[in-house]
Scaffold this active site. Sequence first.
Site, PDB file in Angstrom:
ATOM      1  N   HIS A 297     -27.976 -28.457 -56.870  1.00  0.00           N
ATOM      2  CA  HIS A 297     -27.658 -27.026 -56.736  1.00  0.00           C
ATOM      3  C   HIS A 297     -26.493 -26.580 -57.598  1.00  0.00           C
ATOM      4  CE1 HIS A 297     -30.173 -26.248 -53.126  1.00  0.00           C
ATOM      5  NE2 HIS A 297     -29.923 -27.493 -52.869  1.00  0.00           N
ATOM      6  N   LYS A 482     -20.834 -12.315 -52.409  1.00  0.00           N
ATOM      7  CA  LYS A 482     -21.114 -13.735 -52.604  1.00  0.00           C
ATOM      8  C   LYS A 482     -19.826 -14.512 -52.383  1.00  0.00           C
ATOM      9  CE  LYS A 482     -22.417 -12.442 -56.639  1.00  0.00           C
ATOM     10  NZ  LYS A 482     -23.765 -13.000 -56.757  1.00  0.00           N
ATOM     11  N   ARG A 483     -19.887 -15.821 -52.355  1.00  0.00           N
ATOM     12  CA  ARG A 483     -18.656 -16.611 -52.229  1.00  0.00           C
ATOM     13  C   ARG A 483     -17.708 -16.230 -53.357  1.00  0.00           C
ATOM     14  NH1 ARG A 483     -16.874 -19.417 -48.493  1.00  0.00           N
ATOM     15  NH2 ARG A 483     -16.499 -21.339 -49.623  1.00  0.00           N
ATOM     16  N   LYS A 488     -18.088 -16.819 -60.605  1.00  0.00           N
ATOM     17  CA  LYS A 488     -18.918 -15.661 -60.233  1.00  0.00           C
ATOM     18  C   LYS A 488     -18.287 -14.359 -60.756  1.00  0.00           C
ATOM     19  CE  LYS A 488     -20.648 -18.203 -56.204  1.00  0.00           C
ATOM     20  NZ  LYS A 488     -22.120 -18.067 -56.111  1.00  0.00           N
ATOM     21  N   THR A 590     -29.174 -16.385 -54.966  1.00  0.00           N
ATOM     22  CA  THR A 590     -30.258 -15.974 -54.068  1.00  0.00           C
ATOM     23  C   THR A 590     -29.989 -14.563 -53.556  1.00  0.00           C
ATOM     24  OG1 THR A 590     -29.034 -17.192 -52.367  1.00  0.00           O
ATOM     25  CG2 THR A 590     -31.016 -18.230 -53.230  1.00  0.00           C
ATOM     26  N   LYS A 594     -32.447 -10.933 -52.863  1.00  0.00           N
ATOM     27  CA  LYS A 594     -32.455 -10.074 -51.665  1.00  0.00           C
ATOM     28  C   LYS A 594     -32.288  -8.610 -52.068  1.00  0.00           C
ATOM     29  CE  LYS A 594     -30.508 -14.022 -49.351  1.00  0.00           C
ATOM     30  NZ  LYS A 594     -29.250 -14.763 -49.107  1.00  0.00           N
TER      31      LYS A 594
HETATM   32  C1  26W Z   1     -17.060 -25.802 -56.798  1.00  0.00           C
HETATM   33  C2  26W Z   1     -17.875 -24.635 -56.354  1.00  0.00           C
HETATM   34  C3  26W Z   1     -19.087 -25.121 -55.657  1.00  0.00           C
HETATM   35  C4  26W Z   1     -18.984 -25.707 -54.398  1.00  0.00           C
HETATM   36  C5  26W Z   1     -20.126 -26.125 -53.732  1.00  0.00           C
HETATM   37  C6  26W Z   1     -20.339 -24.937 -56.234  1.00  0.00           C
HETATM   38  C7  26W Z   1     -21.474 -25.378 -55.555  1.00  0.00           C
HETATM   39  C8  26W Z   1     -21.349 -25.979 -54.307  1.00  0.00           C
HETATM   40  C9  26W Z   1     -22.515 -26.521 -53.541  1.00  0.00           C
HETATM   41  C10 26W Z   1     -22.500 -28.027 -53.579  1.00  0.00           C
HETATM   42  C11 26W Z   1     -23.803 -26.123 -54.107  1.00  0.00           C
HETATM   43  C12 26W Z   1     -24.136 -24.682 -53.878  1.00  0.00           C
HETATM   44  O1  26W Z   1     -23.889 -24.078 -52.861  1.00  0.00           O
HETATM   45  N1  26W Z   1     -24.777 -24.162 -54.914  1.00  0.00           N
HETATM   46  C13 26W Z   1     -25.475 -22.889 -54.815  1.00  0.00           C
HETATM   47  O2  26W Z   1     -26.801 -23.186 -54.327  1.00  0.00           O
HETATM   48  C14 26W Z   1     -27.609 -22.001 -54.262  1.00  0.00           C
HETATM   49  C15 26W Z   1     -28.971 -22.394 -53.672  1.00  0.00           C
HETATM   50  O3  26W Z   1     -29.655 -23.231 -54.555  1.00  0.00           O
HETATM   51  C16 26W Z   1     -27.757 -21.377 -55.650  1.00  0.00           C
HETATM   52  O4  26W Z   1     -28.517 -20.175 -55.537  1.00  0.00           O
HETATM   53  C17 26W Z   1     -26.383 -21.056 -56.245  1.00  0.00           C
HETATM   54  O5  26W Z   1     -26.527 -20.611 -57.579  1.00  0.00           O
HETATM   55  C18 26W Z   1     -25.526 -22.330 -56.231  1.00  0.00           C
HETATM   56  O6  26W Z   1     -24.181 -22.045 -56.633  1.00  0.00           O
END
Ligand code: 26W
Length: 740
Positions: A297, A482-483, A488, A590, A594
């Site tokens: 992801h 979003k986060r 982002k 995602t 939406k």
């Molecule tokens: C360091 C920032 C960070 C922390 C955690 C990036 C990603 C994460 C997670 C391990 C992964 C995550 O949440 N990725 C998100 O997953 C979504 C579902 O597939 C995607 O739509 C997002 O683009 C992706 O950032």
Amino acid sequence: MDKTLFSDGLNGLDTKNKDAVTLYNEISLLAMKCAGDISETKGRRNAYYLSMEFLIGRSFYNNLMELGVLEETDKFLSGKGLDIRMFEEIEDAALGNGGLGRLAACFLDSAAGLGLPLHGYGIRYKYGLFKQAFKNGFQEELPDDWQRFGDPWSIRREDEKRLIEFADMKVYAVPYDMPVFGKRINRLRLFQAEGDGEAQKISEYLYPADDTKEGKILRLRQEYFFSAAALGELTEHFFKQYGKRFEKFPEYNVIQLNDTHPVICTAEFIRLLTVKYKFSFSSALDIAKRTFNYTNHTILPEALECWDEEYMRAVLPEIADIIIRISVYADREFQSLGCDKEQAKEMAIYKGGKFYMANLAVYIAGKVNGVAELHTEILKNDLFKTVNRFYPEKLQNKTNGITHRRWLELCNKELSELLDRTLNNNWRGDISRLNELNGFNGETADAFIEVKQTKKRQLLNYIKDREGVEIPENFLVFAQVKRLHEYKRQLMTAFAVLEVYYGVKSGKYHDLPPCAFIFGAKSAPSYRRAKTIIKFINEIAAKINSDVQCAERLKVVFVQNYNVSYAEKIVAGTDVSLQVSTAGLEASGTGNMKFMMNGAVTCGTMDGANIEIVERAGKENNYIFGATVEELARLKAEGYSPSEYLDNPERCKAVESLIDGTFSDGGTGNFKELYESLINEDNYFVLYDLESYVKTIIQVCTDCKDKKTFAAKQLANVANSAFFSSDRTIKQYAQDIWKI
Ligand code: 26W
């Protein structure tokens, strides 16, 4: 679902002087009683989705809708002079951070909706993602005690609890089953840690602060805790039914690993087969390779997990040995395939006293998928390019999706009913039929404008109640929810809003239609820059909203405690969805889907699923700007000096506002630190893309004056959004990976 039993129970309900919580529990328990059991799973292959996060949100309305009794309950309550919205005070089950966890919840919903046997395994955190409040514009984190009002939608399975052993502690994994309603009833099984003192900490908090050794160890325990419990019961159930013939295990079980968080269970699986069922290591390894698949992801290096051997040995010495043995096997296999030293090192699972969990995942997994076309291309050509070279059949794309039940039918009843009338087909049963909306006529556009206005009014009223900010309903509404993460680029939006503000005041944008910018985001508690950006945006909002000269022209609001339930309102009431990540860094996104499904145009960069959204809805119906992945690669190669892009006075004024005293960071010095990170590094090319961003926002505002034409763009997004239903995604996983 026994609807008669439900109706009898509902009509028999005495609602007199009962508070929302009591009614919430009584109606939920009644629904659970009438819903029936988990659908049969024996004798066929079942898929299992292992995830550290399931961002379920609020179950009440969604479950009653899925059970087909939401309308009836609504009518019954209003007949008693009660408003069904009273249950909005019930907490969301926020058992996840953001995209990855919400995707897991959407997948379970779609599989049940499609009648496919997909079950979830995760952790029943006592406290989910923190509740966010702002104090003087700063984020405050408050515990999210989501079970405070009870949890009528789960069933505790005391009799199925299982002992999980670490080197230094034992803990019970007690299952709680949440039914997932649809054409069939699937099961989300969340484990709660029970035992003495330390043990129950394992399921207390989502994402413990991982910036300490204790936090990291606790996270490792969490990963093993739930995934070992899952594999323990799956192997036990198999053994009870089919005996020791575990070479047949993959015929009845396929396991999807949601990122690297559960990947440790592949070693646990081998431990069980070798220690408990006496299989040879190599045959256990072979069976594992036919059982597990892995979804990546993110390509951000800081999110690719690797564990110090020292930490792993401290709590799971046997697992450490097994992973090292897997690594030896893998290395031998790489050599036999003709890998050179460099290539073998790149794919190594264990090297330098560290365990590289993504490499373990990629080695064991039969299939590895990215979550959007561009993301998968980057995996194939960059992150996993050597794997792709030697295992060409492994990597494939599965573009994400979102469940249209929650994200259209539930959150936008008015648009759903417009679609019923206009399409006059079974789009709710087969979402792909939305595309018959293409070629809509003028009166549909008028009806759509009506619906959009209604949803905007509802949203703005909700925001007024919750945030105390009044936005007139004739405003064009932009949203970036979003986060909070630098990639982002919420900061870039903040600067763009400032430039618009300065332009309105200077008269440069004298004929700009009134517009509002809605932000919603939580920052990780330890992420200083993200928290600084939140404060900066709140400062901007305070200034703009109090400027009488702009009262009828521009508003900014940062909503507090953005969560699934807030998102349901925002996606329905927004005109323009801001998706402005640095090209190449958002794996998919995602939220973008939406917004599209609810008729917002996307103002965004060519990143993640934005590319596929624009492809399907038409470039002419969206607003694309900013550097592409290729352009950024060239820019990096040539060398990028951010301050060169401060050549325009408004831009300069916007960025300098961080340090010229326009705004206060509460004396923390964080604004100056942020400013310097921009001027000296600008790792996410904020200053590079800012000019085209502002131009695009102005273009959107200009276009929206022609209401009919703008509505046609928005409708084209609805009409072409079916591909982004997670029904399509799940069908593709079921066909190409799970074979269920
Ligand atoms: C360091 C920032 C960070 C922390 C955690 C990036 C990603 C994460 C997670 C391990 C992964 C995550 O949440 N990725 C998100 O997953 C979504 C579902 O597939 C995607 O739509 C997002 O683009 C992706 O950032």
